[in-house]
Design a protein around this motif. Structure first.
Motif, PDB file in Angstrom:
ATOM      1  N   TYR A  15       0.789  -1.229   0.000  1.00 17.42           N
ATOM      2  CA  TYR A  15       0.000   0.000   0.000  1.00 17.42           C
ATOM      3  C   TYR A  15       0.824   1.284   0.000  1.00 17.42           C
ATOM      4  N   SER A  16       2.117   1.187   0.177  1.00 11.94           N
ATOM      5  CA  SER A  16       2.921   2.408   0.244  1.00 11.94           C
ATOM      6  C   SER A  16       4.398   2.037   0.223  1.00 11.94           C
ATOM      7  N   ARG A  17       5.213   2.954  -0.270  1.00 12.54           N
ATOM      8  CA  ARG A  17       6.671   2.783  -0.242  1.00 12.54           C
ATOM      9  C   ARG A  17       7.307   3.658   0.833  1.00 12.54           C
ATOM     10  N   ASP A  18       6.524   4.033   1.825  1.00  9.98           N
ATOM     11  CA  ASP A  18       7.028   4.937   2.853  1.00  9.98           C
ATOM     12  C   ASP A  18       8.199   4.343   3.634  1.00  9.98           C
ATOM     13  N   VAL A  19       8.189   3.026   3.841  1.00  6.44           N
ATOM     14  CA  VAL A  19       9.274   2.438   4.628  1.00  6.44           C
ATOM     15  C   VAL A  19      10.620   2.634   3.936  1.00  6.44           C
ATOM     16  N   TYR A  20      10.629   2.593   2.606  1.00  7.69           N
ATOM     17  CA  TYR A  20      11.875   2.858   1.887  1.00  7.69           C
ATOM     18  C   TYR A  20      12.286   4.325   2.046  1.00  7.69           C
ATOM     19  N   ALA A  21      11.295   5.213   2.114  1.00  8.40           N
ATOM     20  CA  ALA A  21      11.595   6.626   2.339  1.00  8.40           C
ATOM     21  C   ALA A  21      12.191   6.837   3.724  1.00  8.40           C
ATOM     22  N   TYR A  22      11.642   6.122   4.750  1.00  8.16           N
ATOM     23  CA  TYR A  22      12.235   6.214   6.088  1.00  8.16           C
ATOM     24  C   TYR A  22      13.718   5.850   6.034  1.00  8.16           C
ATOM     25  N   LEU A  23      13.996   4.716   5.389  1.00  3.81           N
ATOM     26  CA  LEU A  23      15.377   4.227   5.327  1.00  3.81           C
ATOM     27  C   LEU A  23      16.260   5.182   4.532  1.00  3.81           C
ATOM     28  N   ALA A  24      15.731   5.722   3.441  1.00  4.81           N
ATOM     29  CA  ALA A  24      16.520   6.649   2.624  1.00  4.81           C
ATOM     30  C   ALA A  24      16.832   7.919   3.398  1.00  4.81           C
ATOM     31  N   GLN A  25      15.864   8.407   4.192  1.00  2.44           N
ATOM     32  CA  GLN A  25      16.114   9.593   5.002  1.00  2.44           C
ATOM     33  C   GLN A  25      17.134   9.300   6.102  1.00  2.44           C
ATOM     34  N   GLY A  26      17.059   8.102   6.679  1.00  2.00           N
ATOM     35  CA  GLY A  26      18.056   7.724   7.664  1.00  2.00           C
ATOM     36  C   GLY A  26      19.446   7.623   7.068  1.00  2.00           C
ATOM     37  N   ALA A  27      19.511   7.112   5.837  1.00  2.00           N
ATOM     38  CA  ALA A  27      20.805   6.993   5.159  1.00  2.00           C
ATOM     39  C   ALA A  27      21.385   8.364   4.826  1.00  2.00           C
ATOM     40  N   VAL A  28      20.527   9.292   4.430  1.00  2.00           N
ATOM     41  CA  VAL A  28      20.982  10.660   4.160  1.00  2.00           C
ATOM     42  C   VAL A  28      21.576  11.281   5.423  1.00  2.00           C
ATOM     43  N   PHE A  29      20.911  11.080   6.546  1.00  2.00           N
ATOM     44  CA  PHE A  29      21.406  11.591   7.823  1.00  2.00           C
ATOM     45  C   PHE A  29      22.753  10.949   8.160  1.00  2.00           C
ATOM     46  N   GLY A  30      22.833   9.639   7.986  1.00  2.00           N
ATOM     47  CA  GLY A  30      24.080   8.942   8.291  1.00  2.00           C
ATOM     48  C   GLY A  30      25.228   9.342   7.384  1.00  2.00           C
ATOM     49  N   ALA A  31      24.907   9.815   6.181  1.00  2.00           N
ATOM     50  CA  ALA A  31      25.946  10.230   5.229  1.00  2.00           C
ATOM     51  C   ALA A  31      26.426  11.657   5.472  1.00  2.00           C
ATOM     52  N   GLY A  32      25.899  12.289   6.515  1.00  2.00           N
ATOM     53  CA  GLY A  32      26.370  13.623   6.863  1.00  2.00           C
ATOM     54  C   GLY A  32      25.492  14.760   6.391  1.00  2.00           C
ATOM     55  N   PHE A  33      24.357  14.442   5.777  1.00  2.00           N
ATOM     56  CA  PHE A  33      23.429  15.481   5.340  1.00  2.00           C
ATOM     57  C   PHE A  33      22.386  15.736   6.425  1.00  2.00           C
ATOM     58  N   ASP A  34      21.603  16.779   6.242  1.00  2.00           N
ATOM     59  CA  ASP A  34      20.519  17.133   7.165  1.00  2.00           C
ATOM     60  C   ASP A  34      19.200  16.691   6.532  1.00  2.00           C
ATOM     61  N   PRO A  35      18.553  15.633   7.058  1.00  4.71           N
ATOM     62  CA  PRO A  35      17.308  15.161   6.435  1.00  4.71           C
ATOM     63  C   PRO A  35      16.167  16.176   6.529  1.00  4.71           C
ATOM     64  N   TYR A  36      16.329  17.207   7.388  1.00  6.71           N
ATOM     65  CA  TYR A  36      15.326  18.260   7.456  1.00  6.71           C
ATOM     66  C   TYR A  36      15.546  19.332   6.387  1.00  6.71           C
ATOM     67  N   ALA A  37      16.649  19.229   5.666  1.00  7.20           N
ATOM     68  CA  ALA A  37      16.938  20.190   4.593  1.00  7.20           C
ATOM     69  C   ALA A  37      17.283  19.505   3.286  1.00  7.20           C
ATOM     70  N   ASP A  38      17.826  18.291   3.361  1.00  4.44           N
ATOM     71  CA  ASP A  38      18.309  17.587   2.168  1.00  4.44           C
ATOM     72  C   ASP A  38      17.465  16.329   1.935  1.00  4.44           C
ATOM     73  N   GLY A  39      16.943  16.176   0.733  1.00  5.37           N
ATOM     74  CA  GLY A  39      16.140  15.008   0.403  1.00  5.37           C
ATOM     75  C   GLY A  39      16.977  13.773   0.175  1.00  5.37           C
ATOM     76  N   PRO A  40      16.348  12.594   0.104  1.00  4.92           N
ATOM     77  CA  PRO A  40      17.065  11.335  -0.132  1.00  4.92           C
ATOM     78  C   PRO A  40      17.875  11.323  -1.419  1.00  4.92           C
ATOM     79  N   ALA A  41      17.560  12.194  -2.362  1.00  3.31           N
ATOM     80  CA  ALA A  41      18.308  12.236  -3.623  1.00  3.31           C
ATOM     81  C   ALA A  41      19.787  12.541  -3.401  1.00  3.31           C
ATOM     82  N   HIS A  42      20.137  13.070  -2.231  1.00  3.12           N
ATOM     83  CA  HIS A  42      21.541  13.364  -1.939  1.00  3.12           C
ATOM     84  C   HIS A  42      22.349  12.097  -1.680  1.00  3.12           C
ATOM     85  N   HIS A  43      21.659  10.968  -1.520  1.00  2.37           N
ATOM     86  CA  HIS A  43      22.375   9.715  -1.246  1.00  2.37           C
ATOM     87  C   HIS A  43      21.851   8.633  -2.187  1.00  2.37           C
ATOM     88  N   PRO A  44      22.291   8.612  -3.449  1.00  2.09           N
ATOM     89  CA  PRO A  44      21.799   7.621  -4.421  1.00  2.09           C
ATOM     90  C   PRO A  44      22.111   6.198  -3.980  1.00  2.09           C
TER      91      PRO A  44
END
Length: 498
Positions: A103-132
């Protein structure tokens, strides 16, 4: 009376949903697991058709079992124990923890946002696209450039998950479900206590929220952050109404730190605490000031602590605005925009987007007024205040820019505190069934397909009607057995003991 047949049927339905989702759900994109296992045939042709049959048969079995169980738990002499129902909730949920997201791909978005944060970006300012990578590939691409709308506690949690699972999509989904499952256990603890405190049936409360197929499939199989948020919210509210004010407020602060929507309940905590003081002695101005200060101070302190721990500030405010991207007519402002463009069509061609901006602005203003009005009108005692929370959550669902099925757990979770009339229970059954049909397991929606809407409406009416009436299709003796069977309280001996 026994509910064993219904409970077993619901478990079988959950297993079928689990199996069918591998062909019709939202699997990771560009992942070779099914291919490597020789099961890629499940995702196309006859294999996908078979999976669709299994999935929808499972949904039907869960709804059917839920309706029959609802008739049993609302019988005057129900012999179904709370402990037994709590165990069976876990049996219904267990298969859903192992399946493909639906019903949704939100769980992948959660993980992508967590990965962006772990890669040194700010998930409140930078979208998951920053971590391909595979996490970005698997999420809904409409959110690839948007920031996270979640509270600091949850953002810290998803970063911790991706620190463990890395870019491994399947492992990430499984661990994410484990992280969210404490919300289910907290709900199992809180729902019976909250219902009993207000004189409602604990069994009916468990039935309403945790046996609801819409809730289980969306929140567990989905999965969604609401599973954790609603559990923490209900736990905090239970502590609050039972007199443990400071600990209850601290837990409510945790709920807000997960998803800001939980903050709707915070102002009503003032009335709950003051009503407890009033039950012992007259309330003074000093009491009012002290309670206001405690409610604000404790919840802000908890939220602030998580903000400092995570170190991202208040950037989540930006993420809240991206909800406008979702367009379906299930909220009043969006429905109004559709109607305006439809009525105006013979005379002038109106673009939906500018009309939406107007109707959503009006809806937001109206919502603010309604929330303040509800808060003030539901100030008389703790029961009145909790009812105010339920109405406030419902108002948010109706008037916010967009609403999705799993959002309805916000109001359903609070509703367990009350004995609902039959028409309300039937409405919830019908609405839950409708939401399971018009939203499709592959993340598609059928809101704009007349045929699908008519089918969903007919099945939803049948499900709601059958909760209150045996043999809703008038099939005679066979119909009464199929729809009512062992669940007909009028055909059962009254138990002499439990």
């Amino acid at each position: 009376m026994t509910a064993r047949r219904e409970l077993v049927l619901g478990t079988v339905g959950a297993v079928l949903v689990c199996l069918g989702a591998f062909g019709v759900g939202d699997p990771p994109r560009n992942h070779r697991l099914l291919t490597d296992l020789g099961l890629s045939w499940l995702t196309y042709g006859h294999g996908k058709t078979l999976c669709a049959i299994l999935f929808w048969a499972g949904v039907a079995a869960m709804v059917f079992a839920w309706v029959r169980l609802g008739r049993l738990v609302h019988a005057p002499e129900s012999g179904v124990s709370v402990a037994s129902l709590q165990r069976w909730v876990l049996a219904w949920a267990a298969p859903l923890t192992l399946t493909v997201p639906v019903y949704s791909r939100d769980v992948y978005a959660y993980l992508a946002q967590g990965a962006v944060f772990g890669a040194g970006f700010d998930p409140y300012a930078d979208g998951p696209a920053h971590h391909p990578g595979p996490l970005l590939d698997s999420m809904a691409q409409v959110w690839a450039t948007t920031s996270a709308p979640y509270g600091p506690m949850f953002v810290g949690m998803i970063r911790a998950v991706t620190e463990v699972t890395g870019d491994h999509v399947i492992l990430g989904v499984l661990v994410m479900r484990l992280v969210l499952l404490p919300g289910l256990f907290l709900s199992l603890w809180a729902v019976p206590r909250l219902a009993k405190h207000f004189g409602a049936s604990p069994q009916a409360g468990l039935w309403l929220l945790l046996f609801n197929p819409m809730v289980l499939i969306h929140l567990v199989a989905g999965p969604h952050v609401e599973l954790l948020m609603i559990g923490v919210l209900l736990a905090g509210l239970t502590l609050l109404v039972t007199g443990r004010h400071l600990s209850g407020l601290a837990v409510l602060g945790l709920a807000v730190s997960i998803k800001i929507t939980a903050g709707v309940a915070i102002p009503f905590a003032v009335w709950i605490w003051l009503s407890h003081i009033r039950s012992r002695r007259p309330v003074t101005a000093r009491d009012v000031v002290g309670v206001f200060a405690a409610v604000i101070g404790v919840t802000v302190a908890v939220f602030g602590a998580w903000t400092l721990i995570v170190g991202l500030g208040l950037g989540w405010l930006t993420g809240l605005g991206y909800a406008d991207v979702i367009i379906n007519w299930f909220t009043a402002p969006t429905l109004a925009a559709h109607l305006v463009t439809l009525v105006a069509a013979p005379f002038v061609a109106l673009n939906l987007q500018p009309v939406l901006e107007v109707t959503r602005t009006i809806g937001s203003g109206l919502l603010a007024v309604i929330l303040v009005t509800l808060w003030w009108r539901h100030r008389h005692d703790e029961r009145d205040a909790v009812a105010g929370i339920a109405w406030a959550m419902l108002a948010v669902l109706i008037l916010e820019p967009s609403t999705l099925p799993w959002y309805y757990t916000w109001a359903l979770g609070i509703a367990v505190a009350f004995t609902l009339p039959g028409w309300a229970r039937a409405t919830i059954v019908g609405a839950s069934t409708f939401l399971l049909i018009v939203f499709q397991p592959d993340d598609a929606i059928a809101f704009y397909q007349p045929g699908a809407l008519l089918l969903a409406g007919a099945l939803s009416l049948l499900a709601g009607w059958s909760l209150l009436h045996p043999d809703p299709l008038r099939l005679g003796r066979f119909g009464r057995w199929a729809w009512h069977g062992a669940g007909d309280p009028s055909r059962q001996p009254v138990p002499t003991s439990t």
